[in-house]
Design an enzyme around this catalytic site. Structure first.
Site: not given
Lengths: 416, 203
Positions: A196, A360, A393
């Site tokens: 991320s 995601d 995610h």
């Protein structure tokens, strides 16, 4: 995304898809096992002690990308494993929005949960601390030990609040460079790795310090966040700013904007999951009632789950930091900064591993692919894999079995 | 996808064909074994493409650079003439758009190496003729309803396709029962063919 997350593996086994190409036996192996042990477990780094490094004392302040100055700057960091004699085995772990320097191990014997990526860092784990010297630090602008908006402004003797300058991902990386190159005196990094926003930092590292980084692992990340991603961040920021207790960021001497921050976290949490994992985990189940109450209490399981996540978050995170860090993520656009993505990767020298996750939708696989093609265009050596995982995610924190296999062999393939 | 008794024969032949230090793209690279061999024996710089996650993991564990992608999406993100060789080993027959894949291979690579099972082989012809059933062999072990091989062709079909698309065949190697054979009546005798191709008109 979340520190010390304890996953109820029973819950997540329910979240596994039946029709997915992942078969049942495979799926059973994939059940996330986080925080498996205690400080005494063989695969734990054990009790760890956070350190601080302060630099950029006035008049030698750090000049930020915005042109504004910041100093002194403190960096909170932890290390795991031993640096080898040649100093060639250092790996820098980079955390996401709500992470911190405490990536692995426990702070005390009765610490209930380990660091945020304990499942991946330790002896024999993906980032094997019997081989690598692993470092993790809190980003500047954060609130877990490194200098951020809640830190004391030397000019006023009070917390910075909104007087804290806006920092970017590149600024975070520059501060980390100060730590590893000037303080820890490392001549190079074997790898920089993160998921991320951690992946954004790893990308920035490879371009800002091309001769310093041999490899970069970019997990569930992007070279620039989508409009949809910015939109969700904006909702989070608006929730905080519209809380009357926020008071333009000057709340440190009174009540904190807990409501706003909690809502921001709830929105964020939705974006870290997937329709599938939410459906499997909660469905439309009611928390305690058998029938609808025809009122506005948190009666659906998913409602109380989000509420719980929001409440927990408020206890450990600063609302202003949330504003600053989400802004840094929104500003990050590697291609824009260097002319184009291929131009950016043309500067880099690192070997890349890019991992995306099928479910995601916040950092979708197509963005990872775009990035990989730009790397290839620039002649970079890169491997790309899209892991079929249902957790959205958050998969980069939860899917440890396959990531371990990929990461350990990738790290091994990097020539020193 | 195409189950031959000794896959290493193919790898050996392709490894022989490729010059030292070439730059190679292997489409449908599977577990990366061919690239690994090419890297070790011919010092090639190469990368693989495969659609299966499991295969990608195997490649990475061999230290092979690999991209998870679908060949039927084409190679639009690959620059023209960016590889010395583009290899498609035992994969043509599973693609949805074989002509697109073939053309793209010759755009991205200066040369292409392609291998596929020859459906014109006499053994297969006899099965259809005498039994009236779809041919099933060691090399093509699937039933019509579960085969991944959706675009089978004969050696001759392929030669015609090349002619129609201005593709020049630089070299042909035929095999049967894991042995190299000469090219006499190859369309009847070969169980598998390997071609080196290039565009007729070089830009």
């Amino acid at each position: 995304m979340e520190k010390g997350k304890v996953i109820d593996s029973k819950d997540f086994s329910k979240a596994l898809p039946g029709k997915n190409s992942v078969d049942k036996a495979e799926a059973a192996k994939q059940i996330p096992v986080n925080s498996a042990g205690t400080a005494a477990s063989d695969d734990s780094v054990g009790i760890v002690v956070p350190h601080d490094y302060e630099f950029a004392h006035p008049p030698g302040e750090m000049v930020l990308e915005s042109g504004r100055k910041l100093g002194p700057v403190n960096i909170r960091y932890e290390t795991y494993g031993e640096l080898n004699r040649e100093k060639t085995n250092a790996v820098l772990i980079l955390h996401a929005l709500s992470g911190d320097a405490h990536a692995a191990g426990f702070h005390s014997q009765d610490d209930k949960s380990p660091g945020w990526w304990d499942a991946m860092i330790g002896p024999g784990k993906a980032f094997d601390t019997s081989r690598y010297f692993v470092i993790c630090s809190n980003v500047i602008g954060g609130c877990q030990g490194s200098t951020g908006p809640a830190s004391i402004n030397p000019a006023s003797g009070k917390p910075y609040g909104l007087l804290f300058p806006v920092v970017t991902v590149y600024d975070m990386v520059r501060a980390q460079y100060e730590l590893v190159a000037n303080h820890l005196k490392l001549p190079s990094l074997h790898a920089v790795a993160g998921g991320s926003m951690g992946g954004m930092q790893a990308l920035a590292w490879s371009v800002q310090y091309p001769d310093y980084v041999r490899s970069a692992l970019i997990l569930a990340s992007t070279a620039r966040i989508t409009a949809q991603g910015i939109a969700f961040d904006a909702v989070g920021r608006n929730a905080i700013i519209s809380d009357p207790r926020w008071k333009n960021g000057n709340y440190y001497d009174g009540e904190i904007p807990a409501r706003g921050l909690s809502v921001a976290r709830m929105v964020g949490h939705i974006t870290y999951l997937s329709d599938l994992s939410m459906g499997m985990k909660f469905g439309r189940k009611l928390q305690t009632r058998q029938k609808y109450g025809y009122d506005f209490t948190d009666e659906f399981e998913v409602e109380s789950y989000l509420q719980h996540q929001g409440d927990k978050f408020v206890e450990r995170f600063d609302a202003n930091s949330y504003l600053y860090i989400t802004k840094a993520m929104d500003y990050f656009d590697l291609g824009e900064k260097y002319g184009s993505l291929p131009q950016a990767f043309g500067i880099a020298k690192a070997k890349y591993l890019v991992v995306s996750f099928s479910s995601d939708w916040l950092y979708p696989p197509y963005q990872s692919k775009e990035m990989v093609f730009a790397m290839m265009k620039s002649g970079r050596d890169v491997s790309y894999i899209e892991i079929n995982a249902p957790y959205g995610h958050d998969s980069f924190l939860l899917e440890t079995v396959r990531q371990k296999k990929i990461i350990e062999s990738f790290l091994e393939s990097i020539d020193v | 996808m195409f189950n031959i008794e000794r896959p290493h024969l193919n790898y050996r032949i392709i490894t022989e064909l490729i010059e030292q230090g070439s730059n190679v793209l292997d489409l449908g690279c599977g577990n990366g074994e061919l690239l690994y061999k090419l890297k070790k024996e011919k010092n090639v710089s190469g990368r693989g493409v495969d659609i299966e996650e499991r295969m990608i993991m195997e490649c990475i564990s061999k230290g092979i650079s690999v991209f998870q992608g679908n060949l039927d999406e084409g190679l639009k993100d690959y620059a023209t003439d960016s590889y010395d060789y583009v290899i498609l080993n035992q994969t043509l027959q599973v693609t949805h758009k074989p002509v697109l894949v073939l053309k793209e291979m010759l755009r991205v690579g200066r040369k292409a190496i392609i291998s596929f099972p020859n459906f014109g082989q006499i053994k297969l012809r006899f099965q259809l003729l005498l039994k009236g059933r779809m041919p099933v062999t060691k090399g093509l072990p699937y039933q019509w309803y579960n085969t991944p091989n959706i675009h089978l062709c004969t050696r001759k079909d392929f030669v015609v396709l090349c002619r129609e698309n201005d593709i020049r065949i630089l070299r042909e190697i035929d095999t049967n029962k894991s042995r190299r054979i000469n090219s006499f009546m190859a369309n009847l005798r070969a169980s598998e063919v390997i071609f080196i191709l290039e565009k007729s008109v070089r830009k």
